[in-house]
Design a protein around this motif. Structure first.
Motif, short mmCIF file in Angstrom:
data_model
loop_
_atom_site.label_atom_id
_atom_site.label_comp_id
_atom_site.label_asym_id
_atom_site.label_seq_id
_atom_site.Cartn_x
_atom_site.Cartn_y
_atom_site.Cartn_z
N THR B 49 0.81 -1.23 0.11
CA THR B 49 0.01 0.12 0.00
C THR B 49 0.92 1.13 0.04
OG1 THR B 49 -0.06 -0.06 2.46
CG2 THR B 49 -1.85 -1.04 1.07
N PRO B 50 0.45 2.42 -0.31
CA PRO B 50 1.27 3.57 -0.53
C PRO B 50 1.76 3.75 0.82
CG PRO B 50 -0.86 3.74 -1.33
CD PRO B 50 -1.08 2.66 -0.88
N ASP B 51 1.57 3.26 2.19
CA ASP B 51 2.40 3.70 3.14
C ASP B 51 3.66 3.00 3.25
OD1 ASP B 51 1.25 0.94 4.17
OD2 ASP B 51 -0.19 1.70 5.30
N GLY B 52 3.91 1.88 1.98
CA GLY B 52 5.19 1.40 2.19
C GLY B 52 4.91 0.10 2.78
N ARG B 53 3.90 -0.39 3.16
CA ARG B 53 3.82 -1.68 3.98
C ARG B 53 3.13 -2.76 2.99
NH1 ARG B 53 2.67 -0.75 10.32
NH2 ARG B 53 0.77 0.39 9.56
N SER B 254 0.37 6.26 15.84
CA SER B 254 -0.30 7.13 14.76
C SER B 254 -1.19 7.81 15.49
CB SER B 254 -1.14 6.21 13.60
OG SER B 254 0.05 5.62 12.85
N PRO B 255 -1.24 9.05 15.20
CA PRO B 255 -2.37 9.93 15.90
C PRO B 255 -3.62 9.54 15.43
CG PRO B 255 -1.33 11.33 14.11
CD PRO B 255 -0.52 9.73 14.22
N PRO B 257 -7.92 9.80 15.44
CA PRO B 257 -9.22 10.76 15.60
C PRO B 257 -9.46 11.25 16.94
CG PRO B 257 -9.89 8.97 13.87
CD PRO B 257 -8.67 8.65 14.81
N MET B 270 8.91 8.43 11.81
CA MET B 270 9.20 7.16 11.01
C MET B 270 10.46 6.49 11.25
SD MET B 270 6.46 6.08 10.24
CE MET B 270 4.65 6.95 10.47
N GLU B 273 11.41 4.32 14.12
CA GLU B 273 10.58 2.88 14.12
C GLU B 273 11.61 2.11 13.15
OE1 GLU B 273 6.42 2.23 12.91
OE2 GLU B 273 7.19 1.22 11.16
N GLU B 405 4.01 21.55 5.10
CA GLU B 405 2.60 21.15 5.71
C GLU B 405 2.01 20.02 5.37
OE1 GLU B 405 1.48 24.20 2.78
OE2 GLU B 405 3.15 23.80 3.94
N LEU B 406 2.24 19.59 3.96
CA LEU B 406 1.61 18.23 3.32
C LEU B 406 2.56 17.29 3.67
CD1 LEU B 406 0.52 19.44 -0.27
CD2 LEU B 406 -0.78 19.61 2.01
N GLN B 407 3.83 17.31 3.60
CA GLN B 407 4.74 16.39 4.08
C GLN B 407 5.24 15.97 5.33
OE1 GLN B 407 8.01 17.11 1.22
NE2 GLN B 407 6.72 17.11 -0.44
N ALA B 408 4.68 17.11 6.37
CA ALA B 408 5.15 16.83 7.65
C ALA B 408 4.64 15.54 8.10
CB ALA B 408 4.74 17.81 8.36
N ALA B 409 5.26 14.57 8.63
CA ALA B 409 4.65 13.41 9.03
C ALA B 409 3.72 13.44 10.16
CB ALA B 409 5.78 12.42 9.48
#
Lengths: 513, 409
Positions: B49-53, B254-255, B257, B270, B273, B405-409
């Motif tokens: 998946t696009p999270d690389g996992r 992961s933060p 909601p 990241m 980890e 602001e988009l790329q900040a993890a």
């Protein structure tokens, strides 16, 4: 070769009964040697090696694809004519190729390269000359061989991973599942076997641009290309997969580079999930990652579970106060505290050092190897384990890591002293007449002194705090001593001590001992 | 609720779980047999998946209803998430359908706690039983074990599952008490110990009924509490030693909601980890001890990998002569992995190892050059201070992000 199970469609081995190619004759005549399968190559290479034909004198003609024109004469005549006298030379001994190398050759033969057979022959030739370094990555040819093997394995792996079956409606009959894949190397036969194992008796078909394999539920059938592109099969099950794929993605961890690093670009066009990736990535980059949950889920109304905190807590046995003991730090790395075990009104109490690996897991004293030895010694001494009380001076297992094992570590005196509280409690509750100290830690704890040594008390029962104390080795000492003789002596000493304790318990005065 | 909607909610709820490996099962095949599924012991990632996992298993929750209130978990009872619950048949159907289409290698099943630990565990076992006995499914099954459940249920789970896991969740007992009030490190450890005893019994008696042949694993959340890497790795080392775990998975927090105030609002980097996984690998396979990688309290360096950090801190071992060094020590040279260490040892039985050999072995020359001696090479920089070496070898700085602001993890 695994290809045996899939009859190849290539003209080369369509007819198994065809006479083998006379490779040496072809080489002498300067003609390319036609090879369509690894079997062909193997036969030809064996003849050539026996006749000492060097690799640079041989032309090979193997098609890029199994159904090309194998006997194309395009290359004929390029090779220098070999001396006709070659055949009169005494043949070299049969090549002996070790199994690992044979497997590598077989695997590398699936690598699509125009010169694959010539290269493989060069490897065989060099091996025959005794150049074992061709097995090493550090050798130039060896590196290429390994690279080919690796690329083929990689391709097999990718096909196992990224091939997608689609289910056909039952009315359409067999095959039930159809897939389309475009492998870069000739890995279809091996891969087909993988799926045959996976799918049991369910029929399926895999199409590639070069060949097709069909599994009818019992065996594999190979034919030439039947399909031209991704299977034109509607499969409603794919929608569920896309839902899953979208939902399992955690936008908070967006890292598309890794994904691209794993799934090579050429597979994307046939992967159903690839179609939804761009949208997922852009959404994640546009803020979804901050929330860490897809907005599709976020839009739904949520539910908190109305239950009081006290009611939610699972019912557990109240941990004993020993479980809660924090008198020293040993509890941190131990599973549990191991209390003594045995008869409530036992006349004899055996005190060991501390629980070991097995005792720590089971929560019972002396159940590991030392426990087994103690059991045997008790048997020999005529002592009934059910009638005595067995415990340890220290209740938590002290250890240090050795790889994935736990190495027993002798407790420090301050830990022994901290734990004395529990031994004291047991001594008061059980009130034994005789205490057997197994090893020096037990003795130190009972006498509450760090300086006493075993040898001053061995074999000589003495009275302390109104009870008899018998001192002997710890059973694990007997397990540890290297020589068999010393081990027998140690076990004998333990048995003797237990007998002494038993006699004391039976009311004999120590004077008669 | 439609199956599709349930899947959306219950896959979403499972995405915070890091473990997904499908390796370690014994070889099984369905060729010529009823039922489906095969395992080859290695495990395969079926997608990314696009999270690389990777996606190697159908990873879902049986239900995300949960009476526990673990602060780091999106499914805690006070969380306002949509809830759903699969039936046993639905999970079985999804697993079989996905397996047939070659999307997955098996099932990774976890669950929120509903009613009681025993009830929840019974449901998980029922799914595994149905897959194995009714559908003769021979693919991989990983069951998340509810630590407070009856040991008899865990026993049953081990008969059907390839792998069992009990999550330790957080590196210290205090953190568990604070952030997962219904859980107890004591029962978690007891459950792990119980599984290890069963595994040992099975090993001692090969004819006994099978029990979790792919062993057990656990997961620890990183960055939800203040524990440093040394604490985390020490806990991992303790767990490996005590319970013979196959893996400890580290999951960067992961933060979530409507996050409660007890957990941080920002995730840890990241890279942290990643460094933990690298260090963990050094513990499991290279014979390193935590005390060597992190002699004092603190975190692993982010700019260099743990093995390079160890080498820079222990220059007395270097430069190491590849033609003489102990095989185990060769693997400790930064830039040489286990496989290349083995290849070097094999090669030097035949002849002297030379610099060019390492290039062909695709060693990271920039990394290993200051640490090795070969037949034809001696580093000019073997006395360069570690600090200077570190500066030259630290991971390349990335270009400044255009849209931080988009790329900040």
């Amino acid at each position: 070769m695994s290809g045996d199970a899939v009859p190849s469609t290539s003209p080369g081995d369509a007819d198994d009964t065809a006479a083998p190619i006379d490779a040496v004759a072809l080489a002498i005549a300067g003609h390319p040697i036609p090879v369509a399968s690894f079997g062909d190559f193997r036969t030809a290479a064996r003849d050539l090696i026996v006749r000492r034909v060097p690799p640079e004198s041989v032309q090979w003609s193997g098609s890029e694809t199994p159904h090309g024109d194998l006997l194309s004469a395009g290359n004929a005549g390029l090779a220098p004519m070999l001396p006709a006298g070659l055949l009169e030379q005494p043949p070299a001994p049969q090549p002996r190729i070790p199994r690992t190398l044979m497997e590598m050759l077989q695997s590398a033969a699936c690598y699509r390269a125009p010169d694959r057979w010539g290269f493989l022959y060069k490897i065989v030739w060099r091996w025959q000359l005794g150049q074992q370094e061709i097995l090493s990555m550090a050798d130039e040819d060896g590196a290429r061989l390994q690279h080919m093997v690796k690329a083929v394995r990689h391709e097999e792996h990718d096909m196992h991973a990224y091939l997608r079956f689609r289910e056909r409606p039952p009315a359409a009959g067999d095959p039930r599942f159809v897939a389309w894949f475009e492998p870069a190397h000739d890995v279809l036969p091996q891969v087909a076997q993988h799926f045959a194992k996976r799918m049991g008796k369910i029929s399926w078909m895999i199409g590639t641009p070069e060949a097709t394999v069909l599994w009818d539920g019992k065996r594999l059938h190979g034919t030439g290309p039947l399909m031209r592109s991704a299977a034109d099969v509607e499969d409603s099950g794919e929608a569920l997969w896309l839902t899953y794929y979208r939902s399992i993605f955690n936008p908070a961890r967006l890292n598309a580079d890794i994904m691209h690093g794993h799934i090579r670009t050429r597979f994307w066009k046939n992967l159903p999930e690839a179609a939804v990736v761009p949208h997922m990535v852009s959404q994640a980059a546009a803020g979804a990652r901050k929330v860490g949950q897809l907005d599709t889920v976020g839009k739904r109304t949520g539910t908190t579970i109305p239950i009081a905190a006290e009611k939610a807590a699972p019912e557990r046995q109240q941990p004993s106060s020993l479980d809660d003991c924090r008198r020293c730090d040993l509890w941190q790395n131990a599973t549990q505290a191991v209390a003594g075990q045995g008869a409530r009104r036992a006349k004899i109490m055996l005190v060991g050092e501390q629980p070991g690996d097995q005792e720590d897991l089971a929560g019972k004293p002396f159940v590991g190897p030392a426990g087994a030895l103690l059991d045997k010694a008790m048997d020999e001494a005529g002592m009934d384990r059910r009638k005595v009380y067995i415990t340890n001076a220290v209740k938590h297992f002290k250890w240090e890591p050795r790889g994935k094992r736990r190495l027993h570590k002798t407790p420090a005196q301050k830990e022994v002293m901290a734990c004395h509280y529990w031994l004291e409690t047991e001594l008061e509750t059980i009130a034994p007449d005789i205490v057997v100290a197994l090893g020096s830690t037990a003795l130190k704890s009972i006498l509450q002194s760090g300086s006493v040594t075993m040898k001053d008390y061995m074999g000589q029962p003495f009275q302390h705090d109104g009870r008899w104390i018998v001192v002997t080795y710890h059973p694990s000492y007997a397990l540890r001593v290297p020589s068999a003789e010393a081990r027998h002596e140690a076990v004998a000493a333990i048995v003797e001590a237990l007998k002494t304790a038993q006699r004391l318990a039976d009311g004999e005065a120590p004077g008669k001992l | 609720m439609e199956l599709n909607d349930k899947l959306e909610i219950l896959a979403d709820a499972a995405k915070y779980d890091a473990s997904c490996a499908s390796s370690g099962a014994p070889k099984r095949s369905s060729e010529g047999k009823d039922g489906i599924g095969a395992t080859n012991g290695m495990g395969i990632c079926h997608s990314y998946t696009p999270d690389g996992r990777c996606v190697s298993l159908l990873k879902i929750l049986l239900t995300n209803f949960c009476i526990y209130d673990c602060q780091y978990c999106v499914n805690r009872r006070t969380s306002n998430v949509p809830r759903a619950r699969f039936t046993v048949d639905e999970v079985v159907k999804l697993t079989v359908d996905f397996y047939l289409r070659n999307y997955i290698d098996g099932l990774f099943l976890s669950s929120g706690i509903i009613q009681s630990a025993d009830y929840t565990m019974e449901q998980l076992v029922a799914i595994a039983r149905e897959l194995r006995e009714v559908h003769q499914f021979r693919g991989y099954i990983h069951l998340k074990t509810i630590p407070d459940a009856d040991p008899a249920l865990i026993d049953a789970a081990g008969r059907y599952a390839d792998r069992l896991s009990v999550n330790i969740e957080l590196p210290t007992q205090d953190s568990v008490q604070r952030l997962a009030p219904e859980k107890s490190v004591h029962t978690i450890k007891l459950a792990m110990g119980n599984i290890r005893l069963k595994l040992d019994e099975k090993e001692a008696e090969p004819k006994a009924p099978k029990f979790a042949p792919a062993g057990q694993s656990t997961q620890m959340i990183v960055g939800a509490d203040a524990s440093d890497d040394q604490r985390i790795l020490t806990t991992a080392e303790t767990l490996y030693g005590s319970y013979k775990l196959k893996r400890v998975y580290y999951s960067a927090f992961s933060p979530i909601p409507q996050s409660p105030k007890s957990v941080p609002l920002a995730p840890p980097p990241m890279l942290r980890e990643h460094r933990l996984y690298q260090a963990d690998f050094l513990l499991r396979s290279y014979g390193f001890q935590v005390g060597e990688l992190l002699p004092a309290a603190g975190n692993l360096a982010l700019d260099i990998d743990p093995k390079l950090a160890w080498a820079l801190a222990n220059r007395e071992h270097f430069p190491m002569d590849l033609n003489r060094a102990e095989p185990a020590m060769i693997a400790r040279i930064p830039g040489i992995g286990l496989r290349n260490a083995k290849r070097i040892v094999e090669l030097r039985r035949m002849r002297q190892v030379r610099y060019a050999d390492l290039v062909r072995l695709k060693c990271s020359m920039k990394k290993i050059a200051p640490f090795i001696v070969t037949a034809d090479y001696r580093p000019a920089r073997d006395t360069t201070p570690s600090e200077a070496l570190r500066r030259s070898m630290a991971d390349v700085q990335q270009q400044m992000p255009l849209w931080p602001e988009l790329q900040a993890a």
